[in-house]
Design a protein around this motif. Structure first.
Motif, PDB file in Angstrom:
ATOM      1  N   GLY A  69      31.353  20.026 -69.775  1.00 50.64           N
ATOM      2  CA  GLY A  69      30.470  20.215 -69.065  1.00 50.64           C
ATOM      3  C   GLY A  69      28.963  21.017 -70.053  1.00 50.64           C
ATOM      4  O   GLY A  69      28.684  21.905 -69.533  1.00 50.64           O
ATOM      5  N   LEU A  70      29.538  20.547 -71.704  1.00 52.38           N
ATOM      6  CA  LEU A  70      28.184  21.167 -72.850  1.00 52.38           C
ATOM      7  C   LEU A  70      27.199  20.252 -72.443  1.00 52.38           C
ATOM      8  O   LEU A  70      27.072  19.454 -73.126  1.00 52.38           O
ATOM      9  N   PRO A  71      25.897  21.192 -73.422  1.00 49.85           N
ATOM     10  CA  PRO A  71      24.669  20.114 -73.373  1.00 49.85           C
ATOM     11  C   PRO A  71      24.831  20.419 -75.590  1.00 49.85           C
ATOM     12  O   PRO A  71      24.553  18.854 -74.858  1.00 49.85           O
ATOM     13  N   LYS A  72      25.143  20.457 -75.619  1.00 50.47           N
ATOM     14  CA  LYS A  72      25.603  19.920 -77.104  1.00 50.47           C
ATOM     15  C   LYS A  72      26.588  20.725 -77.765  1.00 50.47           C
ATOM     16  O   LYS A  72      26.470  21.797 -77.435  1.00 50.47           O
ATOM     17  N   ALA A  73      27.299  19.770 -79.305  1.00 49.51           N
ATOM     18  CA  ALA A  73      27.986  20.720 -80.396  1.00 49.51           C
ATOM     19  C   ALA A  73      27.409  21.150 -80.928  1.00 49.51           C
ATOM     20  O   ALA A  73      26.602  20.132 -82.023  1.00 49.51           O
ATOM     21  N   GLY A  74      27.618  22.719 -80.969  1.00 44.52           N
ATOM     22  CA  GLY A  74      26.571  22.682 -82.085  1.00 44.52           C
ATOM     23  C   GLY A  74      27.058  23.050 -83.589  1.00 44.52           C
ATOM     24  O   GLY A  74      26.592  22.048 -85.049  1.00 44.52           O
ATOM     25  N   THR A  75      29.234  23.062 -83.620  1.00 50.08           N
ATOM     26  CA  THR A  75      29.211  23.113 -85.035  1.00 50.08           C
ATOM     27  C   THR A  75      30.416  22.181 -84.699  1.00 50.08           C
ATOM     28  O   THR A  75      30.268  21.610 -84.154  1.00 50.08           O
ATOM     29  N   ILE A  76      30.886  22.496 -86.170  1.00 48.62           N
ATOM     30  CA  ILE A  76      31.662  20.666 -86.175  1.00 48.62           C
ATOM     31  C   ILE A  76      32.797  21.204 -86.244  1.00 48.62           C
ATOM     32  O   ILE A  76      33.581  19.956 -84.948  1.00 48.62           O
ATOM     33  N   GLN A  77      33.503  21.969 -85.559  1.00 45.02           N
ATOM     34  CA  GLN A  77      34.614  22.040 -85.080  1.00 45.02           C
ATOM     35  C   GLN A  77      34.339  21.794 -83.558  1.00 45.02           C
ATOM     36  O   GLN A  77      35.611  21.632 -82.877  1.00 45.02           O
ATOM     37  N   LEU A  78      32.786  22.435 -82.609  1.00 45.53           N
ATOM     38  CA  LEU A  78      33.429  21.808 -81.581  1.00 45.53           C
ATOM     39  C   LEU A  78      33.129  19.951 -81.448  1.00 45.53           C
ATOM     40  O   LEU A  78      33.117  19.903 -80.373  1.00 45.53           O
ATOM     41  N   LYS A  79      32.297  19.910 -82.422  1.00 44.75           N
ATOM     42  CA  LYS A  79      32.036  18.161 -82.156  1.00 44.75           C
ATOM     43  C   LYS A  79      33.838  17.927 -82.078  1.00 44.75           C
ATOM     44  O   LYS A  79      33.916  17.122 -81.779  1.00 44.75           O
ATOM     45  N   GLN A  80      34.666  17.775 -82.922  1.00 43.40           N
ATOM     46  CA  GLN A  80      35.677  17.433 -83.281  1.00 43.40           C
ATOM     47  C   GLN A  80      36.285  17.567 -81.656  1.00 43.40           C
ATOM     48  O   GLN A  80      37.192  16.808 -81.470  1.00 43.40           O
ATOM     49  N   ALA A  81      36.467  19.357 -81.238  1.00 47.19           N
ATOM     50  CA  ALA A  81      37.043  19.463 -80.100  1.00 47.19           C
ATOM     51  C   ALA A  81      36.710  18.384 -78.805  1.00 47.19           C
ATOM     52  O   ALA A  81      37.217  17.670 -78.114  1.00 47.19           O
ATOM     53  N   ALA A  82      35.485  18.534 -78.967  1.00 47.14           N
ATOM     54  CA  ALA A  82      34.385  17.013 -77.589  1.00 47.14           C
ATOM     55  C   ALA A  82      34.709  16.033 -78.014  1.00 47.14           C
ATOM     56  O   ALA A  82      35.437  15.155 -77.187  1.00 47.14           O
ATOM     57  N   ALA A  83      34.550  15.404 -78.991  1.00 40.96           N
ATOM     58  CA  ALA A  83      35.787  13.874 -79.936  1.00 40.96           C
ATOM     59  C   ALA A  83      37.028  13.889 -79.426  1.00 40.96           C
ATOM     60  O   ALA A  83      37.303  12.529 -78.536  1.00 40.96           O
ATOM     61  N   ALA A  84      37.936  15.216 -79.466  1.00 38.05           N
ATOM     62  CA  ALA A  84      39.714  14.830 -79.120  1.00 38.05           C
ATOM     63  C   ALA A  84      38.899  14.472 -78.018  1.00 38.05           C
ATOM     64  O   ALA A  84      39.765  13.907 -76.555  1.00 38.05           O
ATOM     65  N   VAL A  85      38.727  14.922 -76.431  1.00 38.31           N
ATOM     66  CA  VAL A  85      38.577  15.618 -75.368  1.00 38.31           C
ATOM     67  C   VAL A  85      38.163  14.178 -74.837  1.00 38.31           C
ATOM     68  O   VAL A  85      37.711  13.019 -74.067  1.00 38.31           O
ATOM     69  N   GLY A  86      36.428  13.722 -75.495  1.00 37.56           N
ATOM     70  CA  GLY A  86      35.900  12.140 -75.245  1.00 37.56           C
ATOM     71  C   GLY A  86      36.605  11.255 -75.900  1.00 37.56           C
ATOM     72  O   GLY A  86      36.492  10.262 -75.249  1.00 37.56           O
ATOM     73  N   GLN A  87      37.491  10.546 -76.465  1.00 35.75           N
ATOM     74  CA  GLN A  87      38.096   9.789 -77.040  1.00 35.75           C
ATOM     75  C   GLN A  87      38.922   8.626 -76.802  1.00 35.75           C
ATOM     76  O   GLN A  87      38.523   7.484 -76.455  1.00 35.75           O
ATOM     77  N   SER A  88      39.430   9.461 -75.870  1.00 41.95           N
ATOM     78  CA  SER A  88      40.072   8.660 -74.576  1.00 41.95           C
ATOM     79  C   SER A  88      39.110   8.197 -73.822  1.00 41.95           C
ATOM     80  O   SER A  88      39.295   7.294 -73.034  1.00 41.95           O
ATOM     81  N   ARG A  89      38.545   8.937 -72.940  1.00 44.55           N
ATOM     82  CA  ARG A  89      36.984   8.369 -72.189  1.00 44.55           C
ATOM     83  C   ARG A  89      36.439   7.344 -72.425  1.00 44.55           C
ATOM     84  O   ARG A  89      36.444   6.402 -72.167  1.00 44.55           O
ATOM     85  N   LEU A  90      36.118   6.720 -74.102  1.00 46.01           N
ATOM     86  CA  LEU A  90      35.777   6.382 -74.515  1.00 46.01           C
ATOM     87  C   LEU A  90      36.254   5.127 -74.330  1.00 46.01           C
ATOM     88  O   LEU A  90      36.003   4.172 -74.038  1.00 46.01           O
ATOM     89  N   MET A  91      37.905   4.960 -75.189  1.00 48.04           N
ATOM     90  CA  MET A  91      38.924   4.093 -74.628  1.00 48.04           C
ATOM     91  C   MET A  91      38.193   3.658 -73.296  1.00 48.04           C
ATOM     92  O   MET A  91      38.439   2.074 -73.108  1.00 48.04           O
ATOM     93  N   ALA A  92      38.807   4.296 -72.456  1.00 46.98           N
ATOM     94  CA  ALA A  92      38.916   3.986 -70.909  1.00 46.98           C
ATOM     95  C   ALA A  92      37.953   3.025 -70.751  1.00 46.98           C
ATOM     96  O   ALA A  92      37.714   2.088 -70.043  1.00 46.98           O
ATOM     97  N   ALA A  93      36.891   3.418 -70.984  1.00 53.07           N
ATOM     98  CA  ALA A  93      35.606   2.800 -70.567  1.00 53.07           C
ATOM     99  C   ALA A  93      35.262   1.496 -71.376  1.00 53.07           C
ATOM    100  O   ALA A  93      34.572   0.627 -70.614  1.00 53.07           O
ATOM    101  N   TRP A  94      35.798   1.515 -72.236  1.00 49.43           N
ATOM    102  CA  TRP A  94      36.270   0.229 -72.892  1.00 49.43           C
ATOM    103  C   TRP A  94      36.452  -0.935 -72.350  1.00 49.43           C
ATOM    104  O   TRP A  94      36.799  -2.048 -72.278  1.00 49.43           O
ATOM    105  N   SER A  95      38.166  -0.455 -72.361  1.00 48.04           N
ATOM    106  CA  SER A  95      38.895  -1.231 -71.484  1.00 48.04           C
ATOM    107  C   SER A  95      38.670  -1.298 -70.462  1.00 48.04           C
ATOM    108  O   SER A  95      39.028  -2.739 -69.658  1.00 48.04           O
ATOM    109  N   GLU A  96      38.257  -0.615 -69.526  1.00 47.85           N
ATOM    110  CA  GLU A  96      37.695  -1.192 -68.412  1.00 47.85           C
ATOM    111  C   GLU A  96      36.840  -2.096 -68.535  1.00 47.85           C
ATOM    112  O   GLU A  96      36.229  -3.052 -67.340  1.00 47.85           O
ATOM    113  N   ALA A  97      35.704  -1.557 -69.599  1.00 46.71           N
ATOM    114  CA  ALA A  97      34.339  -3.231 -69.603  1.00 46.71           C
ATOM    115  C   ALA A  97      34.960  -4.178 -70.371  1.00 46.71           C
ATOM    116  O   ALA A  97      34.554  -5.456 -69.730  1.00 46.71           O
ATOM    117  N   LEU A  98      35.927  -4.462 -70.624  1.00 47.73           N
ATOM    118  CA  LEU A  98      36.400  -5.698 -71.916  1.00 47.73           C
ATOM    119  C   LEU A  98      37.678  -6.478 -70.866  1.00 47.73           C
ATOM    120  O   LEU A  98      37.502  -8.098 -70.787  1.00 47.73           O
TER     121      LEU A  98
END
Ligand code: GLU
Length: 373
Positions: A69-98
């Motif tokens: 629920g964040l609008p954007k990631a300012g710092t590198i730490q926040l980007k890294q944290a967001a990526a950690a949350v999002g990476q599994s969602r990204l793979m789930a989305a690819w998995s579902e699509a393929l």
């Protein structure tokens, strides 16, 4: 070396497809399922044509921000944290699509360090080749969790170019939010026209449109990445991600977007590593004459051309070569920074007297030197 799209398409048995956050969001906030489904069927079609495919996919940060629920990631730490949350969602989305196509994605997370260290490089390569052999679709992203500033790509365009080299791809397709590379920014200039072919000896002489709204790379980064792939021997195409089935259309020989023709004499793996992956430990400033000898006459660097050294390095370390402070080449030093400090400006006949012993005449041998464009 070919400009013939049909020929290129026929030869493209192993293809890397780079998809950015801009395309994957479909203009919305999170990952867009319809866009992923469209790309997945494009990949499936490529497979039906007998091609192996690797995807380099962004979108982890984007998906993570939405979930948090964040609008954007300012710092590198926040980007890294967001990526950690999002990476599994990204793979789930690819998995579902393929899944409807009977294809399975394989998560591969890499950092620059994996390209620098020979053992990790070979491990990554072997795993990727095994995945392709098994018929899985490697979905590569930067390992944002551990990628601190120093080893970060920051954008996936360059990662895609390195992955293309890693798996010895026959083609790299980079999807963008424009039709390809234009002579100037088509959003501002009505006269802008699409560049159909870029030759390796005349890389981007074009004013590329700057940053897109979502991705981190922008057109400049894509042009640089395509140029690097071409220098490493992999032809690259910049094409619009908004088209229907861009990959399979390219594989059918259609002349979409901008083609970066591969270099006639591609850099060896070792020189690719020097130019694109290695991290210079120090810097050697050379004089005008030495720069000309290195760039125009393909000579080695001799002590006489060295003006100064910066930072400490050992013999065997990677160093960058500068003239007037601007880096124009990289190479492996035969001497340490301390030794070069003592022999700079001297003739090779004087080395032994100064150093006690002389291992070689050159500060950097030609074979261990690569020019940067
Ligand atoms: N690794 C980042 C992500 O997955 C993307 C970097 C880029 O925008 O190219 O969100």
């Amino acid at each position: 070396v070919t400009e013939d799209r049909a020929e290129l398409a026929r030869r493209a048995k192993r293809v890397v497809l780079k998809v950015g956050s801009g395309a994957l969001s479909g203009g919305g906030r999170g990952l867009d399922a319809a866009t992923l489904a469209r790309l997945a069927s494009d990949l499936a079609r490529a497979r039906e044509l007998g091609r192996q495919t690797v995807v380099v996919s962004s979108g982890a940060i984007l998906a993570g921000l939405e979930r948090l629920g964040l609008p954007k990631a300012g710092t590198i730490q926040l980007k890294q944290a967001a990526a950690a949350v999002g990476q599994s969602r990204l793979m789930a989305a690819w998995s579902e699509a393929l899944a409807p196509h009977g294809l399975a994605p394989a998560q591969v997370l890499l950092t620059q360090d994996d390209f620098r260290h020979r053992e990790r490089y070979l491990n990554a390569r072997n795993t990727m080749l095994a995945l392709l052999e098994l018929g899985a679709v490697p979905v590569v992203n930067e390992n944002d969790t551990v990628a601190v500033e120093e080893i970060r790509f920051g954008e996936n365009d360059m990662l895609a170019a390195l992955v293309a080299g890693l798996v010895d791809a026959d083609l790299l397709v980079i999807l963008t939010d424009q039709e390809g590379l234009y002579t100037s920014d088509p959003r501002k200039d009505k006269e802008a026209r699409l560049v159909e072919v870029v030759h390796p000896d005349r890389p981007a002489e074009f004013a590329a449109g700057k940053q897109g709204p979502r991705g981190s790379g922008g057109m400049e980064a894509k042009v640089r990445a395509a140029g690097r792939a071409a220098a490493a021997g992999v032809p690259a195409i910049l094409a619009s991600g908004f088209l229907d089935a861009p990959l399979s259309r390219v594989l059918a020989g259609e002349a979409l977007g901008t083609l970066f023709v591969r270099a006639k004499e591609p850099l060896s793996k070792r020189k690719q590593w020097l130019a694109f992956a290695a991290h210079p430990k120090g810097q050697i400033e050379v004089d005008e004459g030495a720069k000309a000898a290195l760039t125009l006459r393909a000579k080695s660097l001799l002590p006489s051309g060295v003006k100064s050294v910066r930072r400490d390095f050992k013999a065997g370390d990677v160093v960058s070569l500068t003239h007037g402070g601007a880096e124009f080449a990289r190479g492996l030093a035969n001497y340490s920074s301390e030794e070069i400090g003592k022999i700079k400006g001297l003739r090779t006949s004087q080395l032994e007297a100064i150093l006690g012993q002389k291992t070689c005449d050159e500060v950097i041998h030609r074979d261990n030197l690569v020019l940067l464009k």
